[in-house]
Motif scaffolding. Structure first.
Motif, PDB file in Angstrom:
ATOM      1  N   THR A 176     -17.131 -23.932  -7.874  1.00 38.34           N
ATOM      2  CA  THR A 176     -16.241 -23.842  -9.041  1.00 38.34           C
ATOM      3  C   THR A 176     -15.683 -22.430  -9.226  1.00 38.34           C
ATOM      4  O   THR A 176     -15.126 -22.127 -10.272  1.00 38.34           O
ATOM      5  N   THR A 177     -15.893 -21.565  -8.224  1.00 35.58           N
ATOM      6  CA  THR A 177     -15.271 -20.233  -8.256  1.00 35.58           C
ATOM      7  C   THR A 177     -14.454 -20.079  -6.978  1.00 35.58           C
ATOM      8  O   THR A 177     -14.730 -20.745  -5.964  1.00 35.58           O
ATOM      9  N   LEU A 178     -13.484 -19.176  -7.029  1.00 34.25           N
ATOM     10  CA  LEU A 178     -12.675 -18.947  -5.830  1.00 34.25           C
ATOM     11  C   LEU A 178     -13.542 -18.421  -4.689  1.00 34.25           C
ATOM     12  O   LEU A 178     -13.426 -18.848  -3.533  1.00 34.25           O
ATOM     13  N   LEU A 179     -14.455 -17.507  -5.036  1.00 31.42           N
ATOM     14  CA  LEU A 179     -15.361 -16.952  -4.022  1.00 31.42           C
ATOM     15  C   LEU A 179     -16.200 -18.051  -3.380  1.00 31.42           C
ATOM     16  O   LEU A 179     -16.410 -18.084  -2.163  1.00 31.42           O
ATOM     17  N   GLY A 180     -16.690 -18.965  -4.205  1.00 32.50           N
ATOM     18  CA  GLY A 180     -17.495 -20.071  -3.693  1.00 32.50           C
ATOM     19  C   GLY A 180     -16.688 -20.958  -2.760  1.00 32.50           C
ATOM     20  O   GLY A 180     -17.180 -21.405  -1.726  1.00 32.50           O
ATOM     21  N   MET A 181     -15.422 -21.213  -3.131  1.00 32.45           N
ATOM     22  CA  MET A 181     -14.600 -22.128  -2.318  1.00 32.45           C
ATOM     23  C   MET A 181     -14.307 -21.542  -0.945  1.00 32.45           C
ATOM     24  O   MET A 181     -14.362 -22.246   0.061  1.00 32.45           O
ATOM     25  N   VAL A 182     -13.970 -20.256  -0.911  1.00 35.57           N
ATOM     26  CA  VAL A 182     -13.509 -19.692   0.366  1.00 35.57           C
ATOM     27  C   VAL A 182     -14.639 -19.076   1.182  1.00 35.57           C
ATOM     28  O   VAL A 182     -14.427 -18.693   2.326  1.00 35.57           O
ATOM     29  N   ASP A 183     -15.854 -18.972   0.578  1.00 43.27           N
ATOM     30  CA  ASP A 183     -16.927 -18.339   1.332  1.00 43.27           C
ATOM     31  C   ASP A 183     -18.243 -19.108   1.236  1.00 43.27           C
ATOM     32  O   ASP A 183     -18.625 -19.814   2.166  1.00 43.27           O
ATOM     33  N   ALA A 184     -18.924 -19.020   0.071  1.00 36.28           N
ATOM     34  CA  ALA A 184     -20.318 -19.477   0.011  1.00 36.28           C
ATOM     35  C   ALA A 184     -20.518 -20.942   0.383  1.00 36.28           C
ATOM     36  O   ALA A 184     -21.501 -21.294   1.043  1.00 36.28           O
ATOM     37  N   ALA A 185     -19.593 -21.820  -0.051  1.00 37.50           N
ATOM     38  CA  ALA A 185     -19.853 -23.255   0.098  1.00 37.50           C
ATOM     39  C   ALA A 185     -19.610 -23.766   1.519  1.00 37.50           C
ATOM     40  O   ALA A 185     -20.045 -24.850   1.876  1.00 37.50           O
ATOM     41  N   VAL A 186     -18.897 -22.981   2.310  1.00 32.47           N
ATOM     42  CA  VAL A 186     -18.540 -23.427   3.673  1.00 32.47           C
ATOM     43  C   VAL A 186     -19.369 -22.638   4.678  1.00 32.47           C
ATOM     44  O   VAL A 186     -19.455 -21.412   4.587  1.00 32.47           O
ATOM     45  N   GLY A 187     -20.012 -23.330   5.608  1.00 29.08           N
ATOM     46  CA  GLY A 187     -20.689 -22.604   6.680  1.00 29.08           C
ATOM     47  C   GLY A 187     -22.203 -22.758   6.704  1.00 29.08           C
ATOM     48  O   GLY A 187     -22.852 -22.252   7.622  1.00 29.08           O
ATOM     49  N   GLY A 188     -22.772 -23.447   5.700  1.00 26.37           N
ATOM     50  CA  GLY A 188     -24.176 -23.838   5.802  1.00 26.37           C
ATOM     51  C   GLY A 188     -25.210 -22.780   5.500  1.00 26.37           C
ATOM     52  O   GLY A 188     -26.404 -23.016   5.670  1.00 26.37           O
ATOM     53  N   LYS A 189     -24.803 -21.579   5.025  1.00 32.71           N
ATOM     54  CA  LYS A 189     -25.838 -20.593   4.663  1.00 32.71           C
ATOM     55  C   LYS A 189     -26.387 -20.950   3.290  1.00 32.71           C
ATOM     56  O   LYS A 189     -25.625 -21.174   2.342  1.00 32.71           O
ATOM     57  N   THR A 190     -27.716 -21.027   3.178  1.00 33.44           N
ATOM     58  CA  THR A 190     -28.351 -21.311   1.885  1.00 33.44           C
ATOM     59  C   THR A 190     -29.483 -20.308   1.707  1.00 33.44           C
ATOM     60  O   THR A 190     -29.959 -19.732   2.690  1.00 33.44           O
TER      61      THR A 190
ATOM     62  N   ARG B 264      -3.157 -22.348  -3.991  1.00 35.64           N
ATOM     63  CA  ARG B 264      -3.679 -23.449  -3.167  1.00 35.64           C
ATOM     64  C   ARG B 264      -3.508 -23.146  -1.682  1.00 35.64           C
ATOM     65  O   ARG B 264      -4.426 -23.350  -0.884  1.00 35.64           O
ATOM     66  N   GLU B 265      -2.339 -22.623  -1.314  1.00 33.28           N
ATOM     67  CA  GLU B 265      -2.138 -22.305   0.111  1.00 33.28           C
ATOM     68  C   GLU B 265      -3.091 -21.194   0.552  1.00 33.28           C
ATOM     69  O   GLU B 265      -3.633 -21.217   1.667  1.00 33.28           O
ATOM     70  N   LEU B 266      -3.336 -20.228  -0.337  1.00 32.57           N
ATOM     71  CA  LEU B 266      -4.273 -19.150   0.022  1.00 32.57           C
ATOM     72  C   LEU B 266      -5.679 -19.713   0.252  1.00 32.57           C
ATOM     73  O   LEU B 266      -6.369 -19.330   1.207  1.00 32.57           O
ATOM     74  N   VAL B 267      -6.091 -20.631  -0.635  1.00 34.73           N
ATOM     75  CA  VAL B 267      -7.426 -21.244  -0.465  1.00 34.73           C
ATOM     76  C   VAL B 267      -7.467 -22.016   0.856  1.00 34.73           C
ATOM     77  O   VAL B 267      -8.414 -21.886   1.648  1.00 34.73           O
ATOM     78  N   GLU B 268      -6.424 -22.807   1.108  1.00 35.54           N
ATOM     79  CA  GLU B 268      -6.415 -23.609   2.338  1.00 35.54           C
ATOM     80  C   GLU B 268      -6.493 -22.714   3.577  1.00 35.54           C
ATOM     81  O   GLU B 268      -7.239 -22.988   4.516  1.00 35.54           O
ATOM     82  N   ARG B 269      -5.706 -21.639   3.556  1.00 33.28           N
ATOM     83  CA  ARG B 269      -5.699 -20.745   4.727  1.00 33.28           C
ATOM     84  C   ARG B 269      -7.045 -20.045   4.899  1.00 33.28           C
ATOM     85  O   ARG B 269      -7.563 -19.919   6.015  1.00 33.28           O
ATOM     86  N   ALA B 270      -7.625 -19.574   3.790  1.00 34.79           N
ATOM     87  CA  ALA B 270      -8.912 -18.872   3.903  1.00 34.79           C
ATOM     88  C   ALA B 270     -10.010 -19.837   4.363  1.00 34.79           C
ATOM     89  O   ALA B 270     -10.862 -19.479   5.180  1.00 34.79           O
ATOM     90  N   VAL B 271      -9.970 -21.069   3.856  1.00 34.75           N
ATOM     91  CA  VAL B 271     -10.981 -22.061   4.291  1.00 34.75           C
ATOM     92  C   VAL B 271     -10.787 -22.362   5.781  1.00 34.75           C
ATOM     93  O   VAL B 271     -11.773 -22.490   6.523  1.00 34.75           O
ATOM     94  N   ARG B 272      -9.532 -22.436   6.231  1.00 31.71           N
ATOM     95  CA  ARG B 272      -9.302 -22.677   7.672  1.00 31.71           C
ATOM     96  C   ARG B 272      -9.871 -21.538   8.510  1.00 31.71           C
ATOM     97  O   ARG B 272     -10.454 -21.766   9.566  1.00 31.71           O
ATOM     98  N   VAL B 273      -9.704 -20.308   8.035  1.00 34.22           N
ATOM     99  CA  VAL B 273     -10.265 -19.162   8.773  1.00 34.22           C
ATOM    100  C   VAL B 273     -11.779 -19.311   8.850  1.00 34.22           C
ATOM    101  O   VAL B 273     -12.387 -19.230   9.925  1.00 34.22           O
ATOM    102  N   LYS B 274     -12.406 -19.555   7.703  1.00 34.27           N
ATOM    103  CA  LYS B 274     -13.874 -19.637   7.698  1.00 34.27           C
ATOM    104  C   LYS B 274     -14.341 -20.823   8.543  1.00 34.27           C
ATOM    105  O   LYS B 274     -15.308 -20.714   9.316  1.00 34.27           O
ATOM    106  N   ALA B 275     -13.642 -21.962   8.401  1.00 32.41           N
ATOM    107  CA  ALA B 275     -14.038 -23.149   9.164  1.00 32.41           C
ATOM    108  C   ALA B 275     -13.949 -22.878  10.662  1.00 32.41           C
ATOM    109  O   ALA B 275     -14.841 -23.258  11.439  1.00 32.41           O
ATOM    110  N   GLY B 276     -12.890 -22.189  11.068  1.00 31.31           N
ATOM    111  CA  GLY B 276     -12.727 -21.885  12.496  1.00 31.31           C
ATOM    112  C   GLY B 276     -13.858 -21.008  13.008  1.00 31.31           C
ATOM    113  O   GLY B 276     -14.407 -21.240  14.093  1.00 31.31           O
ATOM    114  N   VAL B 277     -14.242 -20.025  12.210  1.00 31.39           N
ATOM    115  CA  VAL B 277     -15.283 -19.081  12.644  1.00 31.39           C
ATOM    116  C   VAL B 277     -16.645 -19.784  12.717  1.00 31.39           C
ATOM    117  O   VAL B 277     -17.356 -19.677  13.722  1.00 31.39           O
TER     118      VAL B 277
END
Ligand code: GLY
Length: 365
Positions: free
Chosen positions: A127-141, A214-227
């Protein structure tokens, strides 16, 4: 378009769904066979979580696990109380966890899911921008301990991530802007179109309902997903392809500043300063031209993020950087750029360069 789907590949592929008012997408992300869902949410979000609870209640038995807001949740004691609640409810392997909140909530909720019965399904709803583009994607807990942040944890990939931009409507403005620190970082390491978007649009127009955000979130998530698709466990790679470590761009200095500030500075603000610092360092090490260094200053400042720092001596920050977990052995190690979107590793830079780069961002002589 109501939603955009970004696929994270790798050992356990999953979708990150980005859009507005998406609570009804949760059952699809959870998959078949789930009977009970435990919703771990930050207690300050009792109203915001309501559409998620209503959507889930139509299909499952729902149990609620409110936890403290923010970093106060990232404690072993909070994980223990969740385990106890799951135990009392007889939570089984075919049940699932949904986390709802900022990065701390998704981290600790993900850790509970990773460890209960050695791993149950989890969907993150950041529910935060930081969470969307970083913490929630990539499986680190994980949780924090007295010895440091994120020292206890597990890789546990979610079965889905729901980035419901509507939840950002109530996010304080300063938190939204700080989240852009990680977004702009993605622009420098992998997707310069992010920089063009930030530079070409008035920051006042960046809100939960803006097409640009929205486009910024999509692009940042694509970067993180790719990595993370290529290097989930940060095993790393070659100097010309550092793997997941690339996401730590700017973070060695950012973590040192956060420690110095006793974590009273927002993470995205520290990342902004850290990226400018590491650009100056790369310039001194001879890998990066001054034009790209200046572009760092311009892009972060454009959204009001800090680009200078002077509140600590170089020696104190140097010491703090050396204890950062990214230092390998006795050598400091940085992700630097040799051009826009061309990250590489700089191992063991000279103390002179480290000191000069700090002076260049305002550090005291
Ligand atoms: N936040 C850095 C990573 O997910 O690896």
């Amino acid at each position: 378009m109501r939603e955009t789907v970004v696929r994270v590949t790798g050992p356990s592929p999953y979708d990150v769904v980005i859009g507005h008012d998406l609570a009804d997408r949760l059952p699809q992300l959870l998959g078949v066979g789930v009977q009970r869902v435990a919703v771990v949410f930050a207690d300050a979000l009792a109203e915001l979580v309501r559409p998620v609870l209503d959507s889930l209640a139509a299909a499952y038995d729902v149990m609620v696990l409110p936890i403290p807001d923010g970093e106060r949740a990232k404690k072993a004691a909070v994980a223990v109380s969740c385990w106890e609640a799951l135990g009392e409810a007889g939570f089984t392997r075919s049940d699932a966890v949904v986390t709802f909140g900022g990065g701390a909530t998704t981290d600790v909720g993900g850790f509970v899911a990773a460890t209960w019965l050695r791993g149950v399904r989890v969907v993150h709803v950041p529910t935060t921008l930081l969470g969307m583009v970083d913490a929630a994607v990539g499986g680190k807990t994980g949780v924090n301990t007295r010895s440091g942040k994120n020292l206890v944890g597990a890789f546990h990939e979610p079965v889905g991530v729901l980035c419901d931009l509507s939840t950002l409507r109530s996010l304080p403005r300063a938190e939204l802007l700080a989240g852009l620190g990680e977004v702009i970082k993605c622009g420098f390491i992998a997707d310069p179109a992010i920089l063009t978007l930030v530079e070409g649009n008035a920051p006042s127009g960046l809100d939960a309902d803006s097409a640009v955000l929205r486009e910024l979130v999509e692009r940042a998530v694509r970067v993180k997903a790719g990595v993370v698709s290529a290097d989930l466990k940060e095993i790393g790679g070659r100097p010309d392809d550092p793997g997941r470590e690339v996401l730590n761009y700017g973070h060695t200095m950012a973590h040192a500043i956060e420690r110095t500030e006793n974590y009273r500075i927002r993470h995205g603000e520290a990342v902004s300063i850290g990226c400018v610092y590491v650009a100056e360092l790369a310039n001194r090490a001879g890998t990066l031209g001054s034009d790209v260094v200046e572009r760092h200053r311009h892009a972060f400042a454009r959204v009001g993020l800090p680009t200078s720092y002077s509140k600590a001596s170089f020696d104190d920050l140097h010491r703090a950087m050396r204890v950062d977990k990214k230092a390998r052995g006795s050598q400091l190690r940085f992700i630097v750029l040799s051009d826009l979107a061309v990250p590489t590793v700089l191992a063991g830079p000279s103390v002179v360069d480290l000191r000069d780069a700090y002076a260049a961002i305002g550090g005291p002589e």
